[in-house]
Write an enzyme that holds these catalytic residues in place. Structure first.
Site, mmCIF file in Angstrom:
data_model
loop_
_atom_site.group_PDB
_atom_site.id
_atom_site.type_symbol
_atom_site.label_atom_id
_atom_site.label_comp_id
_atom_site.label_asym_id
_atom_site.label_seq_id
_atom_site.Cartn_x
_atom_site.Cartn_y
_atom_site.Cartn_z
ATOM 1 N N HIS A 355 0.907 -1.533 0.299
ATOM 2 C CA HIS A 355 -0.203 0.343 -0.130
ATOM 3 C C HIS A 355 0.971 1.053 -0.345
ATOM 4 C CE1 HIS A 355 -4.162 -1.665 0.716
ATOM 5 N NE2 HIS A 355 -4.201 -2.123 1.298
ATOM 6 N N LYS A 543 -8.804 13.308 5.073
ATOM 7 C CA LYS A 543 -7.488 12.183 5.031
ATOM 8 C C LYS A 543 -7.167 12.655 6.245
ATOM 9 C CE LYS A 543 -6.900 13.114 0.725
ATOM 10 N NZ LYS A 543 -7.052 12.364 0.123
ATOM 11 N N ARG A 544 -6.597 12.078 6.788
ATOM 12 C CA ARG A 544 -5.521 11.497 7.583
ATOM 13 C C ARG A 544 -4.190 12.679 7.612
ATOM 14 N NH1 ARG A 544 -0.148 8.415 7.456
ATOM 15 N NH2 ARG A 544 -0.966 7.376 5.485
ATOM 16 N N LYS A 549 0.631 14.419 2.463
ATOM 17 C CA LYS A 549 -0.785 14.640 1.950
ATOM 18 C C LYS A 549 -1.588 16.608 1.924
ATOM 19 C CE LYS A 549 -2.305 10.196 4.027
ATOM 20 N NZ LYS A 549 -3.439 9.212 2.489
ATOM 21 N N THR A 651 -8.500 6.166 -1.909
ATOM 22 C CA THR A 651 -9.966 5.640 -2.269
ATOM 23 C C THR A 651 -11.454 7.142 -1.844
ATOM 24 O OG1 THR A 651 -10.417 4.892 -0.242
ATOM 25 C CG2 THR A 651 -9.898 3.543 -2.246
ATOM 26 N N LYS A 655 -14.840 8.447 -3.732
ATOM 27 C CA LYS A 655 -15.824 8.975 -2.786
ATOM 28 C C LYS A 655 -16.844 9.896 -3.661
ATOM 29 C CE LYS A 655 -14.242 5.832 1.104
ATOM 30 N NZ LYS A 655 -13.177 5.959 1.576
#
Length: 808
Positions: A355, A543-544, A549, A651, A655
């Protein structure tokens, strides 16, 4: 009882009175929720038993999906939808004066995961059952989850996540299926009758007790199982509680030590004890799970040599990689197989999903810790490493450096990703670009050695939760327009594309989006006491929290926009509501400072009456599945802005796309495949390409200091942050500034800043053209069917696991 309203109402009232000893007028919403949940669990029990019996009778291959996380969310509404009972329950309860949504919110989000890894696992379980595939989950029943996030004066505060305080109505404890897991002690080998016998002495014994949850397929009779293991003391070891303080103290210490294994998800790994506990959790999961699977298999009297023909074990990232030596241990030590046969069966049985390309997430463990905690497992890994290195020496003579880089044990560390590759028959990435990077760069040596093992399986999401359940208004519009076939065949969503430019359809689509925005705005008002403009662009970044990110890049754009508005109050800016959410790992100092910066920027912007009619900033705490179900359907713009090459897939992007949000993003992860579906006209792409990022990493040539000197906007932002303009005091955000300047901006925030701002300006201009924006939104929804987890799981089943549907 679910066939008509009258029989349901009668059954509900009878069950309510029997369970709680009260009439309906006296019961709480929690009482009613527990009653309804119990009715559903009891109803599916017949199909659950029938499913397991059919699997036994047919003897078909089954897959067991091992994951440290299963981020399930609330199950009541999802189970009712999959059973086809949602409407009849809602209507029947309404006639009894009960509001179904009020019952749904009584359910706690299961504290079994954190981010994309766990949500992917949950989506996969839904798809396995809905496609009538024999597959089950295997995880840990964390008593307190990860943590409940609170924001206090802008800082993240972690509290225990008491998700089990009212019990879990869906689970069934099966103490008779418990197994024993052993830690520590001493192992010695004895040769007897031509084989080695392992003797394990003076070990700590832990009882792994399973709790089973039904995983209900959509519109079929398949009910698979998620088995969660809880750590408990072995009864005879617990009987030390006798008179005397010393023995009582020992008992309490033993009990605390044992139960800590399943107390929290991801213990703090900034200290030795926390790292040891993580390793203990990982072995606890795989040992309990594999013992249970082999016990079930042997009861069918199948030969062990055919184990891989009946069972597939899939490890979700490296956390369950100890499944490889554990399966070998059982086959050799308990079943008497030789090394070669045990290794062959293990490789044929186990498959591995990678991952990440981030080195920090590719687990390694110090040899001294590993060997002390898991002495027999270490012996097996050590022998496996010796044999593998001998193979490498034959293939690459005179190249010790290459052998060191590929070894399972090197430099005093056990490398879990190397173990996972060597001991499995399949290694898959989760997006085309991610798999390409694994094969050509990060795992090139292994790909050159085992090209047949590597393959891609782009991630997916279950459209039943993320569209049918989370966005019922849009789901109804889609069904009214193209029929309901998309629920079982999500690729049929593409039939929406001809309606993308249809004015009547656009109007209906927009009405649904606006209603979702109104509901989210109401939630923001309730939780944050902040009024937001529902006609503004809902620009969402949830998100985390992690440096790659790039929440900081988003913040820099917000600060720059704020500065420009202050400099020029007449600046034409389309109103924007910036919405953030996400947790930072408790030991991740930089990420926690990013959360503080988001909140300090929000405080300045939201309290400045000169600009707060045009921009507002919101941080919604304790991001979780049920909150995502409120946010995602309301989003206009989806922030997917990770550094190119760093996000394996993502992901969240899928969504948001499915719910009609338009993506602003880099060429990273599954963004690239979304772009292939919708084209540049229906996304906002910016920033460095993966090849450019990787070239900088390999060859250098990037200087963040040069950008600071040459871009006055960045210089101004850095100065404001450094000098405490954002109400936090000078030096508060030094860690962020150091990461950008002293550490040369490893994730290229400053390099991509100009491109990102330009893309955001295109967003604002495009949103003004409502017909154009709505067309883009509808095209995104129309092409989202490709990213259903049904497609992903079908590929896993046929191309990795060798699994076939078995209709119940």
């Amino acid at each position: 009882m679910f066939t008509d309203k009258e029989s349901f109402k009668r059954a509900f009232l009878e069950k309510l009175e029997r369970m709680h000893g009260k009439s309906i007028d006296e019961t709480t919403d929690m009482d009613k929720y527990l009653t309804l949940g119990t009715m559903i669990r009891e109803y599916v029990a017949q199909n659950w038993i029938a499913t397991n019996n059919r699997y036994k009778k047919e003897g078909k291959k089954q897959v067991y999906y091992f994951s440290m996380e299963f981020l399930l969310g609330r199950l009541l509404g999802n189970n009712l939808i999959n059973l086809g009972f949602f409407d009849i329950c809602r209507q029947s309860l309404q006639e009894l004066g009960v509001n179904l949504p009020d019952l749904e919110i009584q359910e706690s989000d299961a504290g079994l995961g954190n981010g994309g890894l766990g949500r992917l696992a949950a989506c996969f379980l839904d798809s396995l059952a809905s496609l009538s595939l024999p597959g089950h989950g295997c995880g840990i029943r964390y008593k307190y989850g990860l943590f409940e996030q609170k924001i206090v004066e802008g800082y993240q505060v972690e509290l225990p996540e008491y998700w089990l305080k009212d019990g879990n109505v869906w689970e069934i404890r099966k103490a008779d299926r418990a197994v024993e897991v052993r830690f520590g002690g001493h192992v010695w080998l004895e040769e007897r009758d031509g084989r080695l016998i392992a003797h394990h002495e003076n070990y700590e014994r832990v009882l792994a007790v399973p709790y089973d949850l039904p995983i209900i397929g959509y519109s079929n009779k398949t009910v698979n199982t998620l088995r969660l293991w809880s750590a408990e003391g072995v009864p005879q070891d617990s009987d030390v509680l006798v008179f005397g303080f010393d023995n009582q103290q020992k008992f309490l210490e033993y009990k605390y030590s044992v139960e800590s294994i399943s107390r929290f998800l991801y213990p703090d790994d900034t200290n030795y004890e926390g790292r040891m506990l993580r390793l203990k959790q990982e072995y606890f999961l795989v040992s309990a799970g594999i013992q249970s699977i082999i016990r079930w298999y042997k009861r069918r009297n199948y030969p062990l040599k055919d184990f891989y023909k009946k069972n597939a074990l899939h490890i979700n990232d490296t956390h369950p990689a100890l499944a490889i030596p554990e399966l070998m241990r059982i086959l050799m030590d308990e079943e008497g197989l030789g090394w070669d046969e045990a290794f062959d069966i293990t490789c044929r049985t186990i498959s591995y999903t990678n991952h990440t390309t981030m080195s920090e997430a590719l687990e390694t463990w110090p040899v001294d810790m590993f060997s002390a905690l898991l002495p027999r497992i270490y012996m097996i890994v050590e022998e496996l490493n010796k044999r593998f290195c001998r193979q490498l020496e034959e293939l690459f003579p005179g190249n010790p450096e290459k052998i060191r880089k590929m070894a399972i044990i090197a430099d005093g560390r056990v490398k879990m990703s190397h173990l996972a590759i060597v001991g499995s028959h399949s290694v898959n990435g989760v997006a085309k670009i991610h798999t390409n990077i694994l094969e050509k760069r990060e795992m090139k040596n292994f790909y050159d050695l085992y090209p047949y093992k590597f393959n891609n399986k782009t991630n997916g999401i279950t459209h039943r939760r993320w569209l049918l359940k989370a966005n019922p208004g849009l789901a109804k519009l889609i069904s009214d327009t193209i029929g309901t076939s998309w629920i079982k065949a999500p690729a049929d969503l593409v039939r929406l594309e001809p309606y993308a430019a249809d004015a009547s359809f656009q109007e209906k689509f927009n009405e649904i989006k606006q209603q979702n925005k109104l509901e989210l705005a109401s939630y923001i008002k309730e939780k944050c006491n902040l009024t937001v403009d529902v006609n503004s662009i809902f620009d969402v970044h949830v998100k985390r929290i992690h440096a790659y990110k790039r929440q900081v890049l988003n913040l820099f754009h917000i600060i720059d926009l704020y500065n420009r508005l202050k400099d020029n109050p007449e600046l034409a800016v389309y109103p924007r509501t910036f919405i953030f959410g996400g947790k930072a790992a408790p030991g991740y100092y930089l990420a926690k400072k990013i959360i503080k910066l988001i909140n300090t920027v929000a405080s300045v912007v939201n309290n400045d009456h000169a600009v707060n009619d045009r921009i507002k900033v919101v941080f919604l705490d304790n991001y979780r599945v049920s909150l995502a179900e409120k946010i995602i359907p309301a989003a206009d713009l989806s922030e997917q802005i990770s550094t190119a090459s760093k996000e394996a897939s993502g992901t969240g992007n899928m969504k948001f796309m499915m719910n009609g949000a338009v993506t602003i993003g880099t060429l990273d992860g599954a963004n690239i495949e979304i772009l292939e579906q919708v084209g540049y006209d229906n996304m906002f792409i910016f920033g460095l390409s993966p090849s450019e990022v990787l070239s900088y990493y390999s060859n250098g040539g990037y200087s963040s200091a040069d950008i600071c000197r040459s871009d006055p906007r960045i210089k101004r932002i850095l100065k404001q942050i450094g000098e405490g303009f954002y109400a936090a005091g000078k030096g508060e955000f030094n860690a962020i500034l150091e990461s950008l300047i002293e550490h040369n901006d490893y994730f290229f925030v400053l390099k991509d800043f100009h491109s990102y701002v330009c893309a955001q300006e295109r967003v604002g201009e495009t949103f003004k053209d409502r017909r154009k924006w709505l067309k883009m939104s509808i095209i995104n929804t129309a092409h989202s069917g490709k990213f259903s987890s049904d497609r992903t799981i079908s590929q896993y089943a046929s191309e990795i696991w060798g699994l076939k549907p078995l209709v119940i």
